[in-house]
Design an enzyme around this catalytic site. Sequence first.
Site, PDB file in Angstrom:
ATOM      1  CB  VAL A 140      -1.047  -0.103   1.269  1.00  0.00           C
ATOM      2  CG1 VAL A 140      -0.212  -0.090   2.540  1.00  0.00           C
ATOM      3  CG2 VAL A 140      -1.909   1.171   1.166  1.00  0.00           C
ATOM      4  N   GLY A 174       1.459   5.393   3.970  1.00  0.00           N
ATOM      5  CA  GLY A 174       0.812   5.519   5.162  1.00  0.00           C
ATOM      6  C   GLY A 174      -0.425   4.731   5.372  1.00  0.00           C
ATOM      7  CB  SER A 175      -1.571   1.848   5.091  1.00  0.00           C
ATOM      8  OG  SER A 175      -0.317   1.235   4.963  1.00  0.00           O
ATOM      9  NE  ARG A 176      -5.649  -0.543  12.281  1.00  0.00           N
ATOM     10  CZ  ARG A 176      -6.653  -0.204  12.736  1.00  0.00           C
ATOM     11  NH1 ARG A 176      -7.108   1.243  12.850  1.00  0.00           N
ATOM     12  NH2 ARG A 176      -7.665  -1.097  13.033  1.00  0.00           N
TER      13      ARG A 176
END
Length: 209
Positions: A170, A173-175
């Site tokens: 991804v 910036g993400s989770r």
Amino acid sequence: MGRNPPLARVLPFPVVDEAWRLALVTGLAAAVLLPLVPPIGAALVALTLGILWFHRDPDRVPPDTGVVSPADGTVSVIRREGERLRVGVFMNVTDVHVNRAPLPGTVREVRHRPGANRPAFSKESERNEQVAIDCDEYELLIIAGWFARRIHPAVEAGDVLDRGERVGHVSFGSRADVVLPSDVDRSDLLVEEGDSVRAGETIIAERRD
């Protein structure tokens, strides 16, 4: 995750294929402007290298047993959902953003759900755009952040995964959350909220398989 162009040989780190497409525009602009407007050209060179660095894809050596982290970053969520535990890892902008399978398994379904773009470290981010990789014993959720708008799964239904295998990435910036198998309980966890983890290497829960 595909083949990188010959230019990849000059980089000190491997990158995902998508990085070359994203870096192409700034790289071409840098080549044009560097001799004409050196400060802007130099800034674009730095931006191009930054895009490539952000999408780096280092090799990892997974352990033989246990549930490994699906992402580099910081454990931001540990909670029970029904009969199962959910562990979430927040990926900061400086972390590697390639995601990996926490356990061996067969992919049953890959689902994309559009949504909002809240900061990935907040609880509201669970309503963000996300891709769910549903395996036979667990589910991996890749959740976009406020700036991340591109989730790139690299698997499809029917794929058989090894522990630590790349499943996608991804951008920006993400989770990544894993809903653990039902036989994993809280006493099996080896991490707490705030711990730093590495995708495909850090064991987040004990499990023999």
